[in-house]
Design a protein around this motif. Structure first.
Motif, PDB file in Angstrom:
ATOM      1  N   ARG A 111       0.808  -1.204   0.000  1.00  0.00           N
ATOM      2  CA  ARG A 111       0.000   0.000   0.000  1.00  0.00           C
ATOM      3  C   ARG A 111       0.853   1.270   0.000  1.00  0.00           C
ATOM      4  N   TYR A 112       0.266   2.335  -0.506  1.00  0.00           N
ATOM      5  CA  TYR A 112       0.889   3.660  -0.485  1.00  0.00           C
ATOM      6  C   TYR A 112      -0.210   4.710  -0.604  1.00  0.00           C
ATOM      7  N   THR A 113       0.141   5.966  -0.441  1.00  0.00           N
ATOM      8  CA  THR A 113      -0.827   7.053  -0.453  1.00  0.00           C
ATOM      9  C   THR A 113      -1.315   7.335  -1.871  1.00  0.00           C
ATOM     10  N   ALA A 114      -2.622   7.386  -2.038  1.00  0.00           N
ATOM     11  CA  ALA A 114      -3.207   7.688  -3.340  1.00  0.00           C
ATOM     12  C   ALA A 114      -2.723   9.043  -3.840  1.00  0.00           C
ATOM     13  N   GLY A 115      -2.389   9.103  -5.140  1.00  0.00           N
ATOM     14  CA  GLY A 115      -1.952  10.343  -5.749  1.00  0.00           C
ATOM     15  C   GLY A 115      -0.480  10.637  -5.600  1.00  0.00           C
TER      16      GLY A 115
ATOM     17  N   ARG B 132       5.661   7.187  -5.138  1.00  0.00           N
ATOM     18  CA  ARG B 132       5.386   5.923  -4.447  1.00  0.00           C
ATOM     19  C   ARG B 132       4.674   4.926  -5.357  1.00  0.00           C
ATOM     20  N   GLU B 133       3.938   5.432  -6.316  1.00  0.00           N
ATOM     21  CA  GLU B 133       3.331   4.540  -7.304  1.00  0.00           C
ATOM     22  C   GLU B 133       4.425   3.812  -8.090  1.00  0.00           C
ATOM     23  N   ILE B 134       5.455   4.559  -8.486  1.00  0.00           N
ATOM     24  CA  ILE B 134       6.580   3.943  -9.206  1.00  0.00           C
ATOM     25  C   ILE B 134       7.298   2.955  -8.302  1.00  0.00           C
ATOM     26  N   ILE B 135       7.548   3.349  -7.053  1.00  0.00           N
ATOM     27  CA  ILE B 135       8.237   2.472  -6.106  1.00  0.00           C
ATOM     28  C   ILE B 135       7.445   1.179  -5.917  1.00  0.00           C
TER      29      ILE B 135
ATOM     30  N   GLY C 191       8.713 -15.299  -6.602  1.00  0.00           N
ATOM     31  CA  GLY C 191       7.457 -16.034  -6.526  1.00  0.00           C
ATOM     32  C   GLY C 191       6.432 -15.467  -5.566  1.00  0.00           C
ATOM     33  N   ILE C 192       6.579 -14.207  -5.175  1.00  0.00           N
ATOM     34  CA  ILE C 192       5.621 -13.581  -4.262  1.00  0.00           C
ATOM     35  C   ILE C 192       4.790 -12.564  -5.029  1.00  0.00           C
ATOM     36  N   THR C 193       3.490 -12.654  -4.887  1.00  0.00           N
ATOM     37  CA  THR C 193       2.581 -11.706  -5.518  1.00  0.00           C
ATOM     38  C   THR C 193       2.305 -10.549  -4.581  1.00  0.00           C
ATOM     39  N   ALA C 194       2.535  -9.352  -5.058  1.00  0.00           N
ATOM     40  CA  ALA C 194       2.209  -8.139  -4.296  1.00  0.00           C
ATOM     41  C   ALA C 194       1.035  -7.463  -4.978  1.00  0.00           C
ATOM     42  N   GLU C 195      -0.052  -7.339  -4.263  1.00  0.00           N
ATOM     43  CA  GLU C 195      -1.235  -6.663  -4.781  1.00  0.00           C
ATOM     44  C   GLU C 195      -1.212  -5.213  -4.317  1.00  0.00           C
ATOM     45  N   ILE C 196      -1.113  -4.292  -5.260  1.00  0.00           N
ATOM     46  CA  ILE C 196      -0.965  -2.877  -4.928  1.00  0.00           C
ATOM     47  C   ILE C 196      -2.324  -2.253  -4.625  1.00  0.00           C
ATOM     48  N   GLU C 197      -2.386  -1.574  -3.486  1.00  0.00           N
ATOM     49  CA  GLU C 197      -3.579  -0.844  -3.077  1.00  0.00           C
ATOM     50  C   GLU C 197      -3.165   0.544  -2.607  1.00  0.00           C
ATOM     51  N   THR C 198      -4.027   1.524  -2.821  1.00  0.00           N
ATOM     52  CA  THR C 198      -3.748   2.868  -2.313  1.00  0.00           C
ATOM     53  C   THR C 198      -4.624   3.147  -1.093  1.00  0.00           C
ATOM     54  N   THR C 199      -4.257   4.177  -0.364  1.00  0.00           N
ATOM     55  CA  THR C 199      -5.074   4.628   0.763  1.00  0.00           C
ATOM     56  C   THR C 199      -5.233   6.139   0.692  1.00  0.00           C
ATOM     57  N   ASP C 200      -6.412   6.606   1.042  1.00  0.00           N
ATOM     58  CA  ASP C 200      -6.676   8.047   1.114  1.00  0.00           C
ATOM     59  C   ASP C 200      -6.431   8.583   2.522  1.00  0.00           C
ATOM     60  N   ASP C 201      -6.097   7.690   3.435  1.00  0.00           N
ATOM     61  CA  ASP C 201      -5.883   8.087   4.835  1.00  0.00           C
ATOM     62  C   ASP C 201      -4.664   7.338   5.355  1.00  0.00           C
ATOM     63  N   LEU C 202      -3.486   7.882   5.066  1.00  0.00           N
ATOM     64  CA  LEU C 202      -2.254   7.203   5.457  1.00  0.00           C
ATOM     65  C   LEU C 202      -2.170   7.007   6.965  1.00  0.00           C
ATOM     66  N   GLY C 203      -2.431   8.077   7.742  1.00  0.00           N
ATOM     67  CA  GLY C 203      -2.328   7.970   9.188  1.00  0.00           C
ATOM     68  C   GLY C 203      -3.270   6.927   9.757  1.00  0.00           C
ATOM     69  N   GLY C 204      -4.522   6.915   9.282  1.00  0.00           N
ATOM     70  CA  GLY C 204      -5.499   5.943   9.766  1.00  0.00           C
ATOM     71  C   GLY C 204      -5.142   4.524   9.368  1.00  0.00           C
TER      72      GLY C 204
ATOM     73  N   ASP D 115      -3.419  -1.728   8.624  1.00  0.00           N
ATOM     74  CA  ASP D 115      -4.217  -2.329   7.557  1.00  0.00           C
ATOM     75  C   ASP D 115      -3.364  -2.475   6.287  1.00  0.00           C
ATOM     76  N   TYR D 116      -2.341  -3.298   6.365  1.00  0.00           N
ATOM     77  CA  TYR D 116      -1.419  -3.496   5.252  1.00  0.00           C
ATOM     78  C   TYR D 116      -0.523  -4.693   5.554  1.00  0.00           C
ATOM     79  N   ASP D 117       0.119  -5.206   4.523  1.00  0.00           N
ATOM     80  CA  ASP D 117       1.222  -6.152   4.698  1.00  0.00           C
ATOM     81  C   ASP D 117       2.549  -5.428   4.509  1.00  0.00           C
TER      82      ASP D 117
END
Length: 563
Positions: free
Chosen positions: A409-413, A417-420, A432-445, A451-453
């Motif tokens: 996960r990383y901060t939306a926008g 960090r999207e590139i990273i 052999g590990i799958t990373a599913e990328i998700e963004t968050t609109d509330d990094l602090g929360g 709520d991440y791996d």
């Protein structure tokens, strides 16, 4: 710190975009208090809460929104030197000789909140209790993101009608950065009391913490005051505080506009809708556009924050040290640094210490001996195979079962960090590990809820490093989001905090960082380069400051309108 700063003059690019803000006209004169002296400044991410002491509010974005509203005891200047806020503090505080470490503030007798109530010892007491970590002072940890200095304080006492404040550390406690108490801003304790909260009880203090997190302060102890209702995800309007006890600011109105759409920034600058920004994100595209603008001053430097990827060790899967070591070994930080920042900042290099950049006199490379950050998939697989994992085709398995996909996960926008995230995803696929990328609109929360791996985010730094290891890794720290626990690290970060000199603190910090690296909890990636820009036809006197989170806004009261 290496800084490249240039004045640019060329034809404006042929792009148009409009922000949802009213257009500004250049101020007609630079007189203080001129109703037309208005500057709109981009903040590139929303805040999560109004209490900067809480995880939700402890971001650079919120601290910038609160800047010059909450009174501060002092600040770091761009050279990394401490300066006292002489508007608020009438003396030059010094340590008092005695059996315990103590010091005294003499508050300006004229220093009042905008409602006429005095800024006094009660506000200092509130700050101490908020971050003390003592359940008898504030229940449930007060939802503090963790503060090291306040946890060492035994008492904060007022005298002379609360205008003299004496701070005393616990017996045998020491802290080289004692003078930074109140650096991010003091909250108006009397406002919470007026809301019916009993600040002499731990329950009342916790209630006040939540109150200040949910609500913007309605009074000001600084040179600006909010106009209207500020929005963490929208617009914050600050106007000159007519009740301020110090010198009036040169710009009457500063509007902070939250805008995550980087593609709109330079067109808005060109159209006169905004006058500048010192974003906490990086964008090659924005810098390229700035290079073609007239009347624009901008600078690039190795900034005051660092990017890293954290693992949530509270999960059953990532509680396995060997798996974490394999993951971090597979990630290529040099490639990430170059691919993300290298085009516009070729001096970029990977970070190899969690506390100190390579330019610090205290830097020790704690990462290279572990092999982490090398992107060596073969070495990573050897580590994993020794621990019982097996690569079966394109999938890493344990006991015949595929390792579940990990949420990255990383901060939306956040473009960098999207590139990273995409580069890390590709690196982990090699083992052999799958990373599913998700963004968050509330990094602090998201961090507070763990709520991440894997989470990509940044820490801002100041010259006051003594408490950083404690904040990052102590098992009871509110900022140890991934749930890391190591008794030896706890002892070392306590030692770094409770030290008599910077050298002693740095030695303990490096020992702690070495253990954290071996445990593969946090992988440092890079010292984040940063840039700022502003329209020289509107304002003058703007400079960036990488020694604090406020960045180019740090001396906004000194800005002047161009005549």
């Amino acid at each position: 710190m290496q800084i490249r700063k240039k004045m640019l003059g060329a034809a404006a690019i042929g792009v148009s975009a409009v922000l949802a803000v009213s257009a500004c006209s250049p101020p007609q004169d630079g007189s203080s208090g001129d109703a037309e002296s208005s500057v709109t400044w981009i903040v590139n991410q929303p805040g999560g809460g109004w209490n900067h002491n809480a995880p939700e509010g402890g971001s650079v974005y919120v601290i910038q929104m609160l800047h010059d509203i909450l009174p501060v005891t002092g600040f770091w200047n761009p050279e990394g030197q401490w300066e006292w806020n002489t508007d608020l503090i009438a003396n030059t505080p010094e340590l008092i000789e005695g059996d315990q470490v103590s010091w005294e503030y003499q508050i300006n007798p004229d220093a009042n909140w905008s409602d006429g109530e005095p800024i006094d010892a009660d506000d200092f007491v509130w700050q101490w209790k908020m971050n003390s970590g003592d359940g008898e002072l504030c229940s449930d940890g007060c939802n503090s993101r963790g503060s090291t200095l306040e946890s060492l304080i035994e008492s904060v006492e007022g005298s002379e009608d609360g205008k003299t404040v004496t701070v005393t550390l616990k017996e045998d406690a020491q802290f080289p950065g004692w003078f930074t108490f109140g650096v991010d801003g003091l909250y108006p304790a009397h406002v919470a009391a007026a809301e019916g909260m009993d600040l002499d009880t731990p329950e009342g203090m916790r209630e006040s913490s939540d109150f200040f997190n949910a609500n913007p302060v309605t009074v000001s102890g600084g040179p600006y005051i909010y106009e209207g209702t500020p929005a963490l995800d929208g617009r914050v309007v600050k106007v000159a505080n007519e009740e301020y006890y110090g010198e009036a600011p040169g710009i009457q109105e500063i509007i902070l506009e939250v805008n995550t759409e980087e593609g709109s920034w330079v067109p808005a600058l060109t159209n006169g809708e905004v006058q500048g920004s010192s974003p906490a994100t990086w964008s090659d595209d924005v810098i390229t556009q700035l290079e073609g603008q007239e009347n624009v001053d901008f600078g690039i430097a190795s900034g005051g924050s660092w990017e890293h990827v954290d693992l949530n060790v509270q999960s059953d899967l990532l509680s396995d040290t060997a798996l974490r070591q394999g993951i971090f070994t597979a990630i290529d930080t040099a490639n990430i640094a170059t691919r993300t920042y290298g085009e516009k900042f070729p001096e970029i290099e990977p970070r190899t210490n969690h506390v100190f950049s390579t330019t610090s006199e205290f830097h020790e490379d704690v990462l290279t001996p572990t092999g982490q950050g090398t992107g060596d998939a073969e070495a990573a697989l050897e580590l994993l195979e020794e621990a019982g994992y097996e690569l079966n085709g394109d999938s890493l398995e344990s006991d015949g079962e595929a390792v579940p996909a990990l949420r990255l996960r990383y901060t939306a926008g956040h473009v960098a960090r999207e590139i990273i995230a995409e580069l890390i995803q590709a690196d982990l696929a090699e083992i052999g590990i799958t990373a599913e990328i998700e963004t968050t609109d509330d990094l602090g929360g998201t961090l507070a809820e763990a709520d991440y791996d894997l989470m990509i985010y940044g820490w801002s730094t100041t010259p006051d490093f003594y408490g950083s290891p404690h904040q990052y890794w102590h098992s009871e720290s509110g900022s140890n989001f991934g749930g890391y626990e190591n008794d030896e690290v706890d002892e070392l970060v306590d030692a770094a905090l409770n030290s008599s000199s910077p050298e002693e603190s740095a030695e303990a910090a490096n020992e702690a960082a070495t253990l954290v690296a071996e445990d593969a909890y946090v992988l440092p990636i890079v010292d984040t380069p940063a840039y700022f820009f502003y329209d020289t036809s509107f304002i003058e006197g703007v400079s960036d400051n990488h020694a604090q989170s406020r960045r180019a806004l740090w001396d906004q009261t000194e800005w002047a309108a161009v005549e």
